[in-house]
Design a protein around this motif. Structure first.
Motif, PDB file in Angstrom:
ATOM      1  N   GLY A  25       0.791  -1.226   0.000  1.00  0.00           N
ATOM      2  CA  GLY A  25       0.000   0.000   0.000  1.00  0.00           C
ATOM      3  C   GLY A  25       0.819   1.270   0.000  1.00  0.00           C
ATOM      4  N   ARG A  26       2.094   1.171  -0.397  1.00  0.00           N
ATOM      5  CA  ARG A  26       2.978   2.337  -0.361  1.00  0.00           C
ATOM      6  C   ARG A  26       3.350   2.878  -1.731  1.00  0.00           C
ATOM      7  NH1 ARG A  26       6.718   2.083   4.017  1.00  0.00           N
ATOM      8  NH2 ARG A  26       5.641   1.237   5.818  1.00  0.00           N
ATOM      9  N   PHE A  27       2.847   2.244  -2.795  1.00  0.00           N
ATOM     10  CA  PHE A  27       3.255   2.637  -4.137  1.00  0.00           C
ATOM     11  C   PHE A  27       2.074   2.432  -5.074  1.00  0.00           C
ATOM     12  CE2 PHE A  27       5.695   1.906  -8.140  1.00  0.00           C
ATOM     13  CZ  PHE A  27       6.398   3.096  -8.164  1.00  0.00           C
ATOM     14  N   PRO A  28       1.772   3.436  -5.910  1.00  0.00           N
ATOM     15  CA  PRO A  28       0.613   3.304  -6.801  1.00  0.00           C
ATOM     16  C   PRO A  28       0.889   2.327  -7.954  1.00  0.00           C
ATOM     17  CG  PRO A  28       1.734   5.406  -7.167  1.00  0.00           C
ATOM     18  CD  PRO A  28       2.415   4.747  -5.999  1.00  0.00           C
ATOM     19  N   GLY A  29      -0.104   1.480  -8.240  1.00  0.00           N
ATOM     20  CA  GLY A  29       0.023   0.495  -9.301  1.00  0.00           C
ATOM     21  C   GLY A  29       0.304   1.110 -10.664  1.00  0.00           C
ATOM     22  N   LYS A  30      -0.217   2.310 -10.926  1.00  0.00           N
ATOM     23  CA  LYS A  30      -0.006   2.951 -12.231  1.00  0.00           C
ATOM     24  C   LYS A  30       1.460   3.311 -12.459  1.00  0.00           C
ATOM     25  CE  LYS A  30      -1.006   7.501 -10.529  1.00  0.00           C
ATOM     26  NZ  LYS A  30      -1.180   8.821 -10.770  1.00  0.00           N
ATOM     27  N   GLU A  31       2.249   3.353 -11.402  1.00  0.00           N
ATOM     28  CA  GLU A  31       3.672   3.691 -11.523  1.00  0.00           C
ATOM     29  C   GLU A  31       4.557   2.462 -11.718  1.00  0.00           C
ATOM     30  OE1 GLU A  31       5.001   6.787 -11.541  1.00  0.00           O
ATOM     31  OE2 GLU A  31       3.010   7.684 -11.346  1.00  0.00           O
ATOM     32  N   LEU A  32       4.014   1.258 -11.540  1.00  0.00           N
ATOM     33  CA  LEU A  32       4.838   0.044 -11.615  1.00  0.00           C
ATOM     34  C   LEU A  32       5.532  -0.111 -12.960  1.00  0.00           C
ATOM     35  CD1 LEU A  32       2.834  -2.684  -9.674  1.00  0.00           C
ATOM     36  CD2 LEU A  32       5.115  -1.824  -9.148  1.00  0.00           C
ATOM     37  N   LEU A  33       4.806  -0.059 -14.052  1.00  0.00           N
ATOM     38  CA  LEU A  33       5.410  -0.299 -15.369  1.00  0.00           C
ATOM     39  C   LEU A  33       6.516   0.706 -15.697  1.00  0.00           C
ATOM     40  CD1 LEU A  33       5.538  -2.068 -17.855  1.00  0.00           C
ATOM     41  CD2 LEU A  33       3.756  -0.626 -18.882  1.00  0.00           C
ATOM     42  N   PRO A  34       6.285   2.022 -15.557  1.00  0.00           N
ATOM     43  CA  PRO A  34       7.382   2.947 -15.867  1.00  0.00           C
ATOM     44  C   PRO A  34       8.613   2.744 -14.976  1.00  0.00           C
ATOM     45  CG  PRO A  34       5.334   4.171 -15.474  1.00  0.00           C
ATOM     46  CD  PRO A  34       5.043   2.725 -15.249  1.00  0.00           C
ATOM     47  N   TYR A  35       8.383   2.453 -13.706  1.00  0.00           N
ATOM     48  CA  TYR A  35       9.510   2.204 -12.804  1.00  0.00           C
ATOM     49  C   TYR A  35      10.272   0.957 -13.230  1.00  0.00           C
ATOM     50  CZ  TYR A  35       9.256   5.699  -9.090  1.00  0.00           C
ATOM     51  OH  TYR A  35       9.326   6.864  -8.366  1.00  0.00           O
ATOM     52  N   ILE A  36       9.552  -0.130 -13.516  1.00  0.00           N
ATOM     53  CA  ILE A  36      10.220  -1.391 -13.861  1.00  0.00           C
ATOM     54  C   ILE A  36      10.974  -1.265 -15.177  1.00  0.00           C
ATOM     55  CG2 ILE A  36       9.806  -3.812 -14.486  1.00  0.00           C
ATOM     56  CD1 ILE A  36       7.609  -3.768 -12.269  1.00  0.00           C
ATOM     57  N   VAL A  37      10.403  -0.594 -16.160  1.00  0.00           N
ATOM     58  CA  VAL A  37      11.120  -0.374 -17.425  1.00  0.00           C
ATOM     59  C   VAL A  37      12.410   0.419 -17.155  1.00  0.00           C
ATOM     60  CG1 VAL A  37      11.032   0.836 -19.650  1.00  0.00           C
ATOM     61  CG2 VAL A  37       9.093  -0.580 -18.916  1.00  0.00           C
ATOM     62  N   SER A  38      12.316   1.456 -16.350  1.00  0.00           N
ATOM     63  CA  SER A  38      13.504   2.255 -16.013  1.00  0.00           C
ATOM     64  C   SER A  38      14.533   1.432 -15.248  1.00  0.00           C
ATOM     65  CB  SER A  38      13.106   3.475 -15.168  1.00  0.00           C
ATOM     66  OG  SER A  38      12.255   4.312 -15.906  1.00  0.00           O
ATOM     67  N   GLN A  39      14.061   0.596 -14.329  1.00  0.00           N
ATOM     68  CA  GLN A  39      14.972  -0.262 -13.557  1.00  0.00           C
ATOM     69  C   GLN A  39      15.718  -1.221 -14.476  1.00  0.00           C
ATOM     70  OE1 GLN A  39      11.910  -1.818 -11.036  1.00  0.00           O
ATOM     71  NE2 GLN A  39      12.103  -0.176  -9.520  1.00  0.00           N
ATOM     72  N   ILE A  40      15.021  -1.795 -15.435  1.00  0.00           N
ATOM     73  CA  ILE A  40      15.658  -2.734 -16.362  1.00  0.00           C
ATOM     74  C   ILE A  40      16.661  -2.014 -17.255  1.00  0.00           C
ATOM     75  CG2 ILE A  40      15.251  -4.279 -18.323  1.00  0.00           C
ATOM     76  CD1 ILE A  40      12.521  -4.937 -16.960  1.00  0.00           C
ATOM     77  N   LEU A  41      16.280  -0.870 -17.787  1.00  0.00           N
ATOM     78  CA  LEU A  41      17.207  -0.110 -18.642  1.00  0.00           C
ATOM     79  C   LEU A  41      18.456   0.302 -17.862  1.00  0.00           C
ATOM     80  CD1 LEU A  41      14.679   2.081 -20.668  1.00  0.00           C
ATOM     81  CD2 LEU A  41      15.959   0.071 -21.465  1.00  0.00           C
ATOM     82  N   GLY A  42      18.272   0.740 -16.637  1.00  0.00           N
ATOM     83  CA  GLY A  42      19.419   1.095 -15.802  1.00  0.00           C
ATOM     84  C   GLY A  42      20.309  -0.098 -15.522  1.00  0.00           C
ATOM     85  N   ALA A  43      19.697  -1.251 -15.293  1.00  0.00           N
ATOM     86  CA  ALA A  43      20.482  -2.464 -15.018  1.00  0.00           C
ATOM     87  C   ALA A  43      21.242  -2.943 -16.248  1.00  0.00           C
ATOM     88  CB  ALA A  43      19.556  -3.568 -14.508  1.00  0.00           C
ATOM     89  N   ILE A  44      20.652  -2.794 -17.423  1.00  0.00           N
ATOM     90  CA  ILE A  44      21.360  -3.162 -18.656  1.00  0.00           C
ATOM     91  C   ILE A  44      22.561  -2.239 -18.849  1.00  0.00           C
ATOM     92  CG2 ILE A  44      21.197  -3.272 -21.182  1.00  0.00           C
ATOM     93  CD1 ILE A  44      18.230  -4.181 -20.740  1.00  0.00           C
ATOM     94  N   ALA A  45      22.369  -0.952 -18.618  1.00  0.00           N
ATOM     95  CA  ALA A  45      23.487  -0.007 -18.724  1.00  0.00           C
ATOM     96  C   ALA A  45      24.579  -0.358 -17.710  1.00  0.00           C
ATOM     97  CB  ALA A  45      22.993   1.426 -18.512  1.00  0.00           C
ATOM     98  N   ALA A  46      24.184  -0.681 -16.488  1.00  0.00           N
ATOM     99  CA  ALA A  46      25.160  -1.062 -15.462  1.00  0.00           C
ATOM    100  C   ALA A  46      25.868  -2.354 -15.844  1.00  0.00           C
ATOM    101  CB  ALA A  46      24.470  -1.221 -14.106  1.00  0.00           C
ATOM    102  N   GLY A  47      25.131  -3.316 -16.412  1.00  0.00           N
ATOM    103  CA  GLY A  47      25.742  -4.561 -16.876  1.00  0.00           C
ATOM    104  C   GLY A  47      26.766  -4.313 -17.968  1.00  0.00           C
ATOM    105  N   ALA A  48      26.464  -3.379 -18.856  1.00  0.00           N
ATOM    106  CA  ALA A  48      27.416  -3.034 -19.931  1.00  0.00           C
ATOM    107  C   ALA A  48      28.686  -2.399 -19.360  1.00  0.00           C
ATOM    108  CB  ALA A  48      26.750  -2.104 -20.941  1.00  0.00           C
ATOM    109  N   VAL A  49      28.523  -1.537 -18.365  1.00  0.00           N
ATOM    110  CA  VAL A  49      29.693  -0.929 -17.718  1.00  0.00           C
ATOM    111  C   VAL A  49      30.514  -2.001 -17.011  1.00  0.00           C
ATOM    112  CG1 VAL A  49      30.436   0.645 -15.878  1.00  0.00           C
ATOM    113  CG2 VAL A  49      28.665   1.360 -17.501  1.00  0.00           C
ATOM    114  N   LEU A  50      29.835  -2.888 -16.289  1.00  0.00           N
ATOM    115  CA  LEU A  50      30.536  -3.978 -15.608  1.00  0.00           C
ATOM    116  C   LEU A  50      31.294  -4.853 -16.608  1.00  0.00           C
ATOM    117  CD1 LEU A  50      31.142  -5.527 -13.000  1.00  0.00           C
ATOM    118  CD2 LEU A  50      28.995  -6.769 -13.344  1.00  0.00           C
ATOM    119  N   PHE A  51      30.661  -5.154 -17.740  1.00  0.00           N
ATOM    120  CA  PHE A  51      31.323  -5.949 -18.771  1.00  0.00           C
ATOM    121  C   PHE A  51      32.552  -5.228 -19.319  1.00  0.00           C
ATOM    122  CE2 PHE A  51      32.009  -7.098 -23.222  1.00  0.00           C
ATOM    123  CZ  PHE A  51      32.310  -8.441 -23.067  1.00  0.00           C
ATOM    124  N   ALA A  52      32.433  -3.918 -19.568  1.00  0.00           N
ATOM    125  CA  ALA A  52      33.563  -3.146 -20.081  1.00  0.00           C
ATOM    126  C   ALA A  52      34.744  -3.198 -19.112  1.00  0.00           C
ATOM    127  CB  ALA A  52      33.148  -1.696 -20.342  1.00  0.00           C
TER     128      ALA A  52
END
Length: 181
Positions: A25-52
């Motif tokens: 009950g602390r986070f609105p459901g309408k915000e889940l998708l944009p947050y999760i997409v951003s989290q995944i994109l950030g993690a892919i960028a971080a994975g690329a940096v780690l790989f480099a």
């Protein structure tokens, strides 16, 4: 990170935490998708940096030593899928209980990032030998996409278990916390 960006975004870097906060009950459901997409994109960028960085070491093997999450033959300690499932669900559940408790309006102000950071440190100490510690589906996705192969084949597990743990943590906190804030 919680001290750095908590006041901006709630420091949601983890889909399991976002789902848990929603269930709590602390986070609105309408915000889940944009947050999760951003989290995944950030993690892919971080994975690329780690790989480099990691690929700059002679003899680097992306399938071994790239912080990939795995169970069975891909577990750092050779732990079974069942052991990995229990570990990921329980660790993520406890992480959510700490997050919800430390950020509860009744909790002491200003200390949540310390409690959350120390909890995450303990989670890593416990679960690195078992799964290389996921508790964060986005983090698992970032490196799995870079590595491919077996890491992508096991990735479903590192979405399912942490999200189940996050939802369970929300249910447990609502029960023990009385649902009052």
């Amino acid at each position: 990170m919680a001290f750095a960006i908590g006041h901006i975004s709630g420091c949601h870097l983890n889909p399991a935490v976002s789902f848990g906060l929603w269930a709590g009950g602390r986070f609105p459901g309408k915000e889940l998708l944009p947050y999760i997409v951003s989290q995944i994109l950030g993690a892919i960028a971080a994975g690329a940096v780690l790989f480099a960085i990691a690929s700059g070491q002679p003899g680097f093997d992306i399938s071994n030593g790239f912080a990939l999450n795995g169970f069975g033959e891909h577990s750092p300690g050779g732990f079974s899928m069942t052991a990995a499932l229990i570990t990921e669900i329980v660790m993520t559940m406890m992480f959510l209980i700490v997050i919800l408790g430390a950020t509860d309006k009744r909790a002491p102000k200003g200390l949540a990032p310390i409690a959350i950071g120390l909890c995450l440190t303990l989670i890593h100490l416990i679960s690195i030998p078992v799964t290389n510690t996921s508790v964060n589906p986005a983090r698992s996705t970032g490196v799995a996409i870079i590595a491919g192969g077996w890491a992508l084949k096991q990735l479903w597990f590192f979405w399912l278990a942490p999200i189940a743990g996050g939802l369970l943590g929300a249910v447990v906190y609502r029960f023990i916390g009385g649902g009052k804030e």
